[in-house]
Design a protein around this motif. Structure first.
Motif, PDB file in Angstrom:
ATOM      1  N   UNK A 165      29.509  54.410 -15.302  1.00 37.70           N
ATOM      2  CA  UNK A 165      29.734  55.635 -16.073  1.00 37.70           C
ATOM      3  C   UNK A 165      30.312  56.708 -15.160  1.00 37.70           C
ATOM      4  N   UNK A 166      31.111  57.624 -15.720  1.00 35.92           N
ATOM      5  CA  UNK A 166      31.680  58.688 -14.882  1.00 35.92           C
ATOM      6  C   UNK A 166      30.587  59.650 -14.423  1.00 35.92           C
ATOM      7  N   UNK A 167      30.741  60.172 -13.209  1.00 37.67           N
ATOM      8  CA  UNK A 167      29.787  61.150 -12.707  1.00 37.67           C
ATOM      9  C   UNK A 167      29.940  62.452 -13.480  1.00 37.67           C
ATOM     10  N   UNK A 168      28.824  63.108 -13.708  1.00 37.56           N
ATOM     11  CA  UNK A 168      28.845  64.341 -14.502  1.00 37.56           C
ATOM     12  C   UNK A 168      29.108  65.582 -13.653  1.00 37.56           C
ATOM     13  N   UNK A 169      28.692  65.548 -12.382  1.00 39.20           N
ATOM     14  CA  UNK A 169      28.739  66.766 -11.573  1.00 39.20           C
ATOM     15  C   UNK A 169      29.392  66.501 -10.222  1.00 39.20           C
ATOM     16  N   UNK A 170      30.083  67.504  -9.708  1.00 40.21           N
ATOM     17  CA  UNK A 170      30.687  67.417  -8.378  1.00 40.21           C
ATOM     18  C   UNK A 170      29.771  67.996  -7.307  1.00 40.21           C
ATOM     19  N   UNK A 171      28.784  68.749  -7.724  1.00 41.39           N
ATOM     20  CA  UNK A 171      27.850  69.361  -6.782  1.00 41.39           C
ATOM     21  C   UNK A 171      26.870  70.243  -7.523  1.00 41.39           C
ATOM     22  N   UNK A 172      26.026  70.926  -6.773  1.00 46.09           N
ATOM     23  CA  UNK A 172      24.963  71.735  -7.371  1.00 46.09           C
ATOM     24  C   UNK A 172      25.532  72.856  -8.232  1.00 46.09           C
ATOM     25  N   UNK A 173      26.471  73.600  -7.688  1.00 46.78           N
ATOM     26  CA  UNK A 173      26.998  74.751  -8.428  1.00 46.78           C
ATOM     27  C   UNK A 173      27.792  74.295  -9.655  1.00 46.78           C
ATOM     28  N   UNK A 174      28.515  73.182  -9.522  1.00 43.79           N
ATOM     29  CA  UNK A 174      29.226  72.649 -10.678  1.00 43.79           C
ATOM     30  C   UNK A 174      28.240  72.217 -11.752  1.00 43.79           C
ATOM     31  N   UNK A 175      27.099  71.647 -11.350  1.00 44.82           N
ATOM     32  CA  UNK A 175      26.081  71.232 -12.319  1.00 44.82           C
ATOM     33  C   UNK A 175      25.533  72.437 -13.081  1.00 44.82           C
ATOM     34  N   UNK A 176      25.240  73.509 -12.350  1.00 46.31           N
ATOM     35  CA  UNK A 176      24.752  74.723 -13.013  1.00 46.31           C
ATOM     36  C   UNK A 176      25.776  75.235 -14.026  1.00 46.31           C
ATOM     37  N   UNK A 177      27.034  75.311 -13.600  1.00 49.04           N
ATOM     38  CA  UNK A 177      28.076  75.850 -14.469  1.00 49.04           C
ATOM     39  C   UNK A 177      28.313  74.954 -15.685  1.00 49.04           C
ATOM     40  N   UNK A 178      28.279  73.628 -15.483  1.00 49.02           N
ATOM     41  CA  UNK A 178      28.518  72.711 -16.590  1.00 49.02           C
ATOM     42  C   UNK A 178      27.400  72.776 -17.616  1.00 49.02           C
ATOM     43  N   UNK A 179      26.154  72.792 -17.136  1.00 46.09           N
ATOM     44  CA  UNK A 179      25.009  72.895 -18.054  1.00 46.09           C
ATOM     45  C   UNK A 179      25.064  74.212 -18.802  1.00 46.09           C
ATOM     46  N   UNK A 180      25.443  75.277 -18.105  1.00 43.14           N
ATOM     47  CA  UNK A 180      25.546  76.598 -18.735  1.00 43.14           C
ATOM     48  C   UNK A 180      26.644  76.619 -19.783  1.00 43.14           C
ATOM     49  N   UNK A 181      27.795  75.981 -19.495  1.00 42.03           N
ATOM     50  CA  UNK A 181      28.911  75.988 -20.443  1.00 42.03           C
ATOM     51  C   UNK A 181      28.623  75.121 -21.668  1.00 42.03           C
ATOM     52  N   UNK A 182      27.862  74.055 -21.484  1.00 39.81           N
ATOM     53  CA  UNK A 182      27.589  73.142 -22.600  1.00 39.81           C
ATOM     54  C   UNK A 182      26.415  73.599 -23.462  1.00 39.81           C
ATOM     55  N   UNK A 183      25.404  74.172 -22.854  1.00 42.58           N
ATOM     56  CA  UNK A 183      24.206  74.534 -23.615  1.00 42.58           C
ATOM     57  C   UNK A 183      23.865  76.002 -23.606  1.00 42.58           C
ATOM     58  N   UNK A 184      24.683  76.818 -22.923  1.00 45.48           N
ATOM     59  CA  UNK A 184      24.388  78.231 -22.830  1.00 45.48           C
ATOM     60  C   UNK A 184      23.200  78.476 -21.901  1.00 45.48           C
ATOM     61  N   UNK A 185      22.736  79.722 -21.907  1.00 49.16           N
ATOM     62  CA  UNK A 185      21.594  80.073 -21.060  1.00 49.16           C
ATOM     63  C   UNK A 185      20.366  79.246 -21.439  1.00 49.16           C
TER      64      UNK A 185
END
Length: 322
Positions: A165-185
């Motif tokens: 499966x494709x990786x979801x995150x490139x790093x910690x900060x990308x993970x925070x930003x992606x979760x924030x963009x997909x689910x909001x605060x």
């Protein structure tokens, strides 16, 4: 000397006691986290093995995964993904403990010394220690929940890579930003309810047991406030914390790791109670203790490293013993 000059001449721990205790506990927690992190990763992988809801949901199901014990799971991660993958997710874990441990330690001492109040002989009744420990853990974990979410999801990235499966995150900060963009605060606090429940139980075991055992030994035995007393108290606290916290930890891990729709709603579980019921019905009661051995084997050295480090750096910095 004016009052302002007199205040400026005081050592930092006396000028800013709570900020100093926050910083000292955060440093001790970071050391303990890095030393024991591979056991946390192993525990997380074990907790999602054989997940009944995933087997039932064909869209979410991946290749069948063998049941492996703690040592085989750790060895498998090292062989299949690389040794350094045993520390995958360590950065958000350290971030989490800076917030979580700093807040819970300051909150517990404030509750113990100022709100609930200790007796004149420095004893602290067990019921007050339980209330203080659970409250401090819940407060600390609520503030740290976003970092815990990122840690759990990043710990599963190696498994996704092996499944093709494709990786979801490139790093910690990308993970925070992606979760924030997909689910909001609100998405950053996904799974916060079982997270807070677990933290309350774990701290009832950790803070309450450590504080109660330490002061019982000091008041009722010939032991003094030194490394031996700290070691005995920390071993007891790690065991009790693991027994009380593992079921809630399993639920928390599964809630946080489940796939979500575009609105940020979980596809496998509606709530922590739904996850608990599905887990027990589909896998049996003892499935709530999946990963117990690595949980305990991590909590015991984590408590030992943390408490010994914390007590020593408090002493070196001129702060009174916990």
């Amino acid at each position: 000397m004016s009052p302002a000059e007199e205040e400026r001449s005081l050592p930092l721990p006396e000028r800013w006691p709570r900020a100093s205790k926050f910083a000292l506990s955060a440093c001790a927690a970071a050391v303990a986290e890095l030393v024991t992190f591979p056991l946390d990763l192993t525990k997380t992988r074990l907790q999602v093995q054989g997940e009944a809801a995933v087997r039932r949901d064909g869209a979410a199901a991946g290749p069948a995964e063998p049941y492996r014990g703690m040592l085989r799971t750790a060895a498998g991660i090292a062989q299949e993904e690389g040794v350094w993958k045993l520390w995958q997710g360590a950065t958000p874990a350290v971030y989490r403990h800076i917030v979580y441990t700093g807040v819970r330690m300051v909150a517990y001492e404030h509750l113990r010394d100022s709100v609930l109040g200790r007796a004149e002989d420095e004893s602290f009744p067990l019921w007050k220690a339980v209330v203080g420990g659970m409250s401090a853990g819940a407060i600390g974990q609520f503030f740290a929940s976003p970092t815990d979410l990122v840690k759990v999801q990043m710990q599963m990235e190696g498994k996704r890579k092996l499944e093709g499966k494709p990786l979801r995150f490139r790093g910690v900060h990308h993970a925070f930003l992606k979760i924030l963009s997909e689910g909001g605060v609100r998405g950053l606090w996904a799974g916060w309810v079982p997270n807070v429940q677990r933290a309350a139980l774990v701290n009832m075991g950790d803070l309450t047991t450590y504080d109660s055992v330490k002061h019982f030994l000091l008041l009722n035995t010939t032991l003094v406030d030194n490394g031996v007393t700290h070691s005995v108290s920390s071993v007891c606290s790690g065991l009790v914390a693991a027994v009380l916290g593992t079921p809630a930890d399993v639920v928390k891990t599964r809630i946080m790791n489940q796939p979500r729709d575009k609105q940020g709603r979980g596809l496998l579980y509606n709530s922590s109670m739904d996850c608990l019921i599905q887990t027990v019905q589909g896998e049996g009661f003892m499935s709530l203790y999946k990963g117990f051995i690595p949980t305990w084997m991590r909590m015991a050295p984590w408590s030992l490293v943390f408490w010994l480090t914390y007590e020593q750096i408090r002493r070196l910095c001129g702060v009174t013993s916990f």
